[in-house]
Scaffold this motif. Structure first.
Motif, PDB file in Angstrom:
ATOM      1  N   SER A   1       0.845  -1.197   0.000  1.00 29.98           N
ATOM      2  CA  SER A   1       0.000   0.000   0.000  1.00 29.98           C
ATOM      3  C   SER A   1       0.869   1.232   0.000  1.00 29.98           C
ATOM      4  O   SER A   1       2.026   1.211   0.395  1.00 29.98           O
ATOM      5  N   SER A   2       0.268   2.294  -0.460  1.00 27.75           N
ATOM      6  CA  SER A   2       0.909   3.603  -0.396  1.00 27.75           C
ATOM      7  C   SER A   2       0.752   4.141   1.007  1.00 27.75           C
ATOM      8  O   SER A   2       0.049   3.577   1.828  1.00 27.75           O
TER       9      SER A   2
ATOM     10  N   GLY B   1      -0.798   5.606   3.966  1.00 32.81           N
ATOM     11  CA  GLY B   1      -2.235   5.697   4.221  1.00 32.81           C
ATOM     12  C   GLY B   1      -2.868   4.326   4.190  1.00 32.81           C
ATOM     13  O   GLY B   1      -3.971   4.142   4.646  1.00 32.81           O
TER      14      GLY B   1
ATOM     15  N   GLN C   1     -11.963   5.811   0.590  1.00 37.44           N
ATOM     16  CA  GLN C   1     -10.628   5.404   0.156  1.00 37.44           C
ATOM     17  C   GLN C   1     -10.635   5.076  -1.324  1.00 37.44           C
ATOM     18  O   GLN C   1     -11.694   4.963  -1.951  1.00 37.44           O
TER      19      GLN C   1
ATOM     20  N   LYS D   1      -8.602   2.482  -4.254  1.00 38.44           N
ATOM     21  CA  LYS D   1      -7.775   1.284  -4.426  1.00 38.44           C
ATOM     22  C   LYS D   1      -7.515   1.065  -5.902  1.00 38.44           C
ATOM     23  O   LYS D   1      -8.325   1.423  -6.754  1.00 38.44           O
TER      24      LYS D   1
ATOM     25  N   HIS E   1      -5.275   3.918  -0.704  1.00 37.77           N
ATOM     26  CA  HIS E   1      -5.044   5.203  -0.045  1.00 37.77           C
ATOM     27  C   HIS E   1      -6.324   5.624   0.650  1.00 37.77           C
ATOM     28  O   HIS E   1      -7.388   5.710   0.025  1.00 37.77           O
ATOM     29  N   ASN E   2      -6.228   5.869   1.952  1.00 40.97           N
ATOM     30  CA  ASN E   2      -7.373   6.359   2.710  1.00 40.97           C
ATOM     31  C   ASN E   2      -7.484   7.865   2.474  1.00 40.97           C
ATOM     32  O   ASN E   2      -6.669   8.641   2.965  1.00 40.97           O
TER      33      ASN E   2
ATOM     34  N   LEU F   1      -4.857  12.659  -6.775  1.00 40.84           N
ATOM     35  CA  LEU F   1      -3.973  11.539  -6.464  1.00 40.84           C
ATOM     36  C   LEU F   1      -3.396  11.006  -7.764  1.00 40.84           C
ATOM     37  O   LEU F   1      -4.093  10.911  -8.774  1.00 40.84           O
TER      38      LEU F   1
ATOM     39  N   LEU G   1      -1.533   6.250  -6.396  1.00 41.85           N
ATOM     40  CA  LEU G   1      -2.397   6.960  -5.447  1.00 41.85           C
ATOM     41  C   LEU G   1      -1.580   7.860  -4.516  1.00 41.85           C
ATOM     42  O   LEU G   1      -1.879   8.019  -3.328  1.00 41.85           O
ATOM     43  N   ARG G   2      -0.541   8.467  -5.079  1.00 42.25           N
ATOM     44  CA  ARG G   2       0.296   9.395  -4.323  1.00 42.25           C
ATOM     45  C   ARG G   2      -0.400  10.763  -4.269  1.00 42.25           C
ATOM     46  O   ARG G   2      -0.780  11.299  -5.294  1.00 42.25           O
TER      47      ARG G   2
END
Length: 1176
Positions: free
Chosen positions: A14-15, A17, A947, A949, A962-963, A996, A1001-1002
């Motif tokens: 995961s990224s 978050g 979030q 995904k 990413h939340n 993002l 998802l940055r």
């Protein structure tokens, strides 16, 4: 540039978050996915934070709640002030600027510094502001805050730097416009009136200088007192005491007469030779009654007295109608000689202003038009023609013609679509407009180089659809479509269908448009869908109607899990899906009562109708009443022209329609879509107990259990008095119904087909709608600020509905939650893990954060497609997220966006060409077509209200998570293209706009754009490609914004110039006799009277000077470009001339001084010439 390399070895990374090995990722049963074959995904992400910046671009539409009007007769600019502190400045088409006072105080009055590129605004917080218009984005130069007096009226004489300010106390102050400092010269109310007068004259309602002599100031007080004040000798020339209150005053250009409008509907004409009584009193709309008395009339709020060389003077006024004519519309009356013309307006008149050829008040005015500012419209009347036609308004002032209920924004459209829509729409334009050019033609605007075809679609409460050309930051009406023409007009008392919606049964809830195939779908509030095809030819057609039962009778209740903190996302293997018993009532079944009530809400025209070129209705789909219950509103829709399929869903289930064969392929409840892969435990209520209880009358319980039960109900299901609602849940639910997205996991999106019974120790209590009550509330406008819930809310709760944070735990699912279909997307994908090749699939997202994939088998041959049926079967594949699913997007393994396949447009009504038969031409963007280097598969982007995904298909592995937010929830999310790349853009309920990167998802941008979000913005906010977005900023205005740094940099080039260097017209030669007998108007020196040397300084406590952001030099800074260079050159020449003049004066003073010195020296020499040395 950042490069991501990822080796899939069975783990899910995961990224920031997210967490490694998140249990929420994986298969439906919660077990870990089998490790896919190791392969490398190489995605080069080019987007960085420097590519993003958020700023407003342009505002379209009519200024909401207008309050003031001003016009610059030399620059040809119009300014409109509003109650919220906004100022719109309009010129030629393309020149449209919006300014906002930070205080938000209402604008009381506007005054242009004529031909100076500046504007003075007087606001309700008793502050004067000076705006610099010599730049593309106007800014405040100075502000002056009055502390002890309230501003009521302002007047700025032409070519004067001294502004007269009247106050509520009856005093008149004078402000220097250049320095924005108050002069010590004050006209006190007790000096203006006679000392013998016992009463206060009231606030100042009028100020104007005499056209005959600028040194004479006419002051009008509300009580009816009029004073002409001699500014030089500081005393009154004359005083008039009239019985009726004064609203406005207008001078004759010769300065010998003036006209007043009064509260009794009368006009009085006064001659300066005899001010003891009016020269003439008229009641323009007051007739003499039988008893000899005049009719009582409404006040005349404003009058203008304008002269003309070639004809009689114009007397223009608003109001004055008699009170006995109830129901008459507001009027503007034009008296020209003996002719009286009454123009009826659609809305109340806020302000009007005659446009004249000359800026000088002592010359023949020659009015050529009247600008009338109404509460909801702006019209300009042509005075040069005897029938007084109106000009065709080039600005998009009719967005709110019917309240806006939904919006859609499409950038980078096919280039041919705009000309085609315009050519079709131009045939239906209104006629009868003035043939002359639009008189407000100030500023300059050129088509910038950074433009591409853009279209905005607005849906309205009356069922109409408007297509707008939004290219190059302008807005122009292209085409209007009326969806109500598909249906028969509902007659009062015609069964339940007539009772369905109290008003606006055709209101548009959402739209879906494919620009390439030109197929258009409309979802209405009466649970109907209309499919349109575009044709350049008219046709005789009969609309096909399909009726669908999507009413679920089973009680699909979710039971609370043992893991109370997170029942939806429990650890893999923590529990297996329990077998559940469902009442065998699919959406297609019904009882005898259901058969009796199987009627749609509206009646489609069942005859052949002639349809004009443009969008022509082909298919209407309607949901039916079932068991006495109305159909629930449609919450999601998607259409695909390549597949020929249309899918829609609501809180009961999903339906798929083949619009080519006009058949229903799938009609299934949400629960049935899962098959054996249901991740929830569901309890079944006894249908018999339900039915037995429904026979009783409505009875509301006061115990806590019943109240909790009521909280979970939909606003459309129960209208019980006095029930309590949990604030964020029910406000969000109301948002979801109107916006068409049931997005809240903590609220019940819609009610079930039958009322539920809370089972507790108290016994069963029934809550249901009483007999005969309309099941649907009034169609809600997206422009409406209030929230139409069946219960009352305080104003505070409305304002804070989105600022309050909701529980971040997804476990707060009410006991009776129904699962709604919140988003749908057709596309080429892998329906099962074992699939080797992509096939047509339907992605389904629900309000409980579940994603379902439904593969389809579609015949490829055109003839087979029209004959053989499409097969659809749920695969049971389930992905899960936190919160309601909002959006899907697809990328190939190189990170490029995969568009949905579409059919190239073909005109089905065009004459057949035997040499070139019309065949379907499909454009397919299959993931496998661009995957030579990366192998098979693609990336699926799924965004929910909590979030986002990214999954790898077909292995269904979660690559990134990413939340987005914990304290709020996402209202709108879209996968958009920016700077030749793609990103995920999100708008949250707390006002944050975020982007993002994809696929990692940055976070790239997070801006707190709207701290206090309201329902209107939430319903209409939408993103599009090119870094643009829009929302309805007020019930009448569309605000466009950009989140692209490139567009922010180019915005100055795209905006129009407000100020254009124009020579001020010279005053006419008055002649010797007029100059001799007309007074000494040109010898009046205001500086000598009002300057600090003569008048002294004003009290510091009276007003406070506040420097503006632009500073003292802001007036001398013009925008870039040729016009700006000319303006700067002109300013430099003026400054140079001023310096040369000052140098010349200093030189003259030095010469005078030298001559004096020489004279004294010569006298001294003569005096001392004959004296001896001892005499000194």
């Amino acid at each position: 540039m950042k490069k991501f390399r990822k080796v899939l070895d069975g783990l899910t990374t995961s990224s920031p978050g997210g967490t490694i090995g998140s249990p929420s990722c994986g298969s439906a049963a919660g077990t870990p996915t089998a490790a896919p074959t190791p392969k490398e995904i190489d995605v080069q992400e080019t987007l960085v934070s420097e590519n993003f910046q958020l700023c407003k671009t342009v505002r379209h539409g009519f200024p909401y709640q207008p309050t003031a009007l001003a016009f610059d007769p030399v620059q040809k600019l119009l300014a409109v002030g509003s109650r919220s502190g906004g100022v719109r400045i309009l010129g030629r088409p393309g020149v449209d600027c919006f300014c906002q006072h930070e205080s938000g105080a209402a604008v009381l009055q506007l005054q242009f510094l004529i031909n100076e590129g500046a504007l003075v605004t007087a606001c309700a917080d008793d502050t004067l502001h000076l705006w610099n218009l010599r730049q593309r984005r106007p800014a405040i130069l100075h502000s002056l805050k009055f502390n002890r007096e309230r501003i009521t009226f302002c007047h700025l004489p032409f070519q004067s730097k001294w502004l007269y300010v009247g106050t509520e106390r009856g005093n008149t102050h004078i402000v220097n416009i250049e320095s924005f400092i108050l002069s010590g010269y004050v006209i006190m109310w007790n000096k203006a009136i006679e000392l013998s007068t016992k009463t206060h004259p009231g606030p100042v309602v009028h100020l104007s200088d005499s056209p005959k002599d600028e040194g004479k100031l006419l002051i009008g007080f509300e009580s009816g007192t009029i004073v002409q004040w001699d500014l030089r000798v500081k005393k009154a020339d004359f005083r008039i005491y009239y019985d009726e209150a004064i609203h406005s005053v207008g001078w004759h250009h010769e300065g010998k007469q003036f006209m007043c409008s009064h509260s009794d509907g009368s006009l009085t004409l006064w001659n300066l030779r005899n001010t003891t009584k009016p020269f003439q009193v008229t009641f323009p709309h007051g007739k003499i009654q039988k008893d000899g008395r005049k009719e009582s009339c409404k006040p005349i709020l404003k009058v203008e007295y304008k002269t003309s060389r070639s004809s009689e003077p114009f007397v223009i006024f608003s109001g004055g109608l008699s009170y006995d004519k109830a129901g008459r519309r507001p009027t503007l009356t034009i008296m020209h000689g003996k002719a009286i013309t009454v123009l009826e307006m659609d809305y109340p008149i806020v302000e009007f202003m005659a446009l004249c050829e000359t800026p000088y008040n002592n010359e023949v005015q020659e009015p050529y038009a009247v600008v009338v500012l109404l509460e909801k419209d702006l019209i300009v009347v042509d005075l040069t023609q005897s029938n007084f036609p109106v000009f065709e308004n080039p600005y998009p002032m009719d967005i709110h013609e019917s309240p806006v209920t939904c919006t859609a924004y499409f950038a980078e459209c096919p280039p041919d679509i705009i000309p085609i829509l315009y050519s079709i729409g131009a045939k239906h334009k209104k006629t009868g407009y003035s043939q002359k050019e639009w008189p407000i033609g100030g500023g300059t605007w050129t088509l910038g180089s950074h433009t591409y075809p853009e279209i905005i679609i607005t849906g309205h409460a009356d069922g109409s659809i408007k297509f707008w050309d939004a290219s190059a930051i302008t807005l122009q009406m292209l085409y209007k479509l009326k969806t109500s023409k598909v249906f028969e007009k509902p007659k009062p008392g015609e069964g339940r269908a007539a009772e369905l919606v109290e008003e606006d049964p055709f209101a548009v809830q959402m739209v879906s448009w494919c620009p390439q195939s030109r197929i258009f779908c409309v979802v209405g509030i009466s649970a109907h869908i209309i499919l349109y095809r575009f044709s350049k030819c008219d046709a005789n057609t009969q609309i096909v109607s399909l009726e669908v039962r999507l009413q679920c009778e089973s009680e699909d209740v979710i039971s609370p899990s043992e893991n109370e903190n997170n029942p939806c996302f429990s650890e893999p293997g923590s529990h297996s899906p329990q077998p559940h018993h469902q009442h065998p009532a699919s959406p297609g079944s019904g009882t005898l009562e259901g058969i009796k009530d199987s009627i749609p809400c509206l009646k489609v025209k069942d005859r052949v109708v002639r349809v004009p070129p443009g969008y022509q209705a082909e298919l209407v789909i309607q949901l039916l009443w079932t068991d006495g219950e109305p159909p629930q509103q449609i919450t999601s829709l998607d259409i695909n022209s390549a597949y020929g399929l249309l899918a829609f869903g609501n809180c009961n289930g999903l339906a798929v329609v083949d619009y080519l064969q006009k058949t229903i392929l799938l009609c299934m409840s949400t629960l049935d879509l899962y098959g054996t892969a249901d991740p929830y435990q569901r309890l079944t209520r006894s249908p018999r107990r339900n039915r037995q209880s429904t026979s009783g009358l409505t009875e509301l319980s006061d115990n806590q259990q019943s109240i909790d039960m009521e909280r979970s109900k939909s606003p459309t299901s129960v209208k019980g008095p006095g029930r309590k609602l949990s604030l964020p849940t029910d406000l969000k639910t109301d948002l979801d119904h109107v916006n068409g997205h049931c997005t809240s996991p903590t609220s019940q999106p819609c009610s079930a087909g039958k009322p539920r019974i809370p089972m507790g120790p108290e016994g069963s209590r029934l809550t249901r709608r009483g007999p005969g009550r309309p099941p649907f509330r009034k169609a809600q406008s997206a422009a409406c600020m209030e929230i139409s819930l069946p219960v009352s809310h305080t104003e505070e709760s409305r304002e804070n509905s989105f600022s309050r944070s909701r529980s971040s735990s997804v476990s707060s699912i009410d006991r009776d939650t129904k699962e709604a279909i919140t988003t749908l997307q057709f596309g080429e994908s892998y329906g099962r893990k074992s699939d080797a090749l992509p096939t047509p699939c339907l992605w389904v997202g629900t309000s409980l954060g579940v994603v379902l994939l439904i593969p389809m088998s579609i015949p490829t041959d055109q003839e087979e497609r029209m004959e053989e049926s499409v097969t659809i079967g749920p695969s049971g594949m389930v992905l899960m997220l936190k919160g309601s699913v909002l959006r899907f997007g697809f990328l190939d393994c190189m990170g490029a966006h995969i568009q949905s396949p579409y059919e190239v447009w073909r005109d089905l009504n065009a004459p057949e060409d035997p040499d070139r038969p019309r065949r379907r031409k499909l454009v397919n963007f299959s993931p496998s077509s661009s995957q030579d280097a990366c192998g098979e598969g693609h990336l699926a982007v799924v965004c929910s209200e909590r979030q986002a995904k990214v999954f790898l298909m077909p292995s269904q592995s979660c690559l990134f998570v990413h939340n987005i937010t914990e304290s709020s929830f996402v209202l709108r999310a879209d996968v958009v293209s920016v700077c030749n790349s793609v990103c995920l853009a999100c708008f949250c309920a707390n006002g944050h706009v975020m982007t993002l990167s994809l696929p990692s998802l940055r976070p790239l941008m997070d801006v707190n754009y709207l701290p206090l979000t309201d329902m209107r913005i939430a319903r209409t906010f939408c993103f599009t490609n090119g870094g643009q977005a829009l929302y309805l900023s007020s019930p009448t205005e569309i605000q466009r914004i950009t989140y692209s740094q490139e567009m922010c940099d180019n915005l100055q080039e795209m905006l129009g110039e407000l100020f254009t260097p124009i020579e001020t017209p010279e005053a006419q030669n008055r002649g010797f006799l007029k100059g001799f007998f007309g007074g000494n108007a040109h010898t009046f020196d205001r500086e000598e009277l009002f300057g600090e040397a003569a008048a002294g300084k004003a009290s510091r406590s009276l007003a406070q000077h506040i420097p503006g952001q632009a500073g003292l030099e802001g007036m001398k800074v013009a925008a870039s470009g040729a016009v700006g260079d000319l303006a700067r050159a002109r300013i430099a020449l003026d400054e140079r001339g001023q310096r040369l003049g000052e140098l010349e004066e200093r030189t003259a003073l030095m010469m005078t001084s030298a001559e004096t010195f020489s004279k004294h020296a010569h006298e001294l020499m003569l005096k001392c010439k004959d004296k001896k040395w001892y005499q000194f």
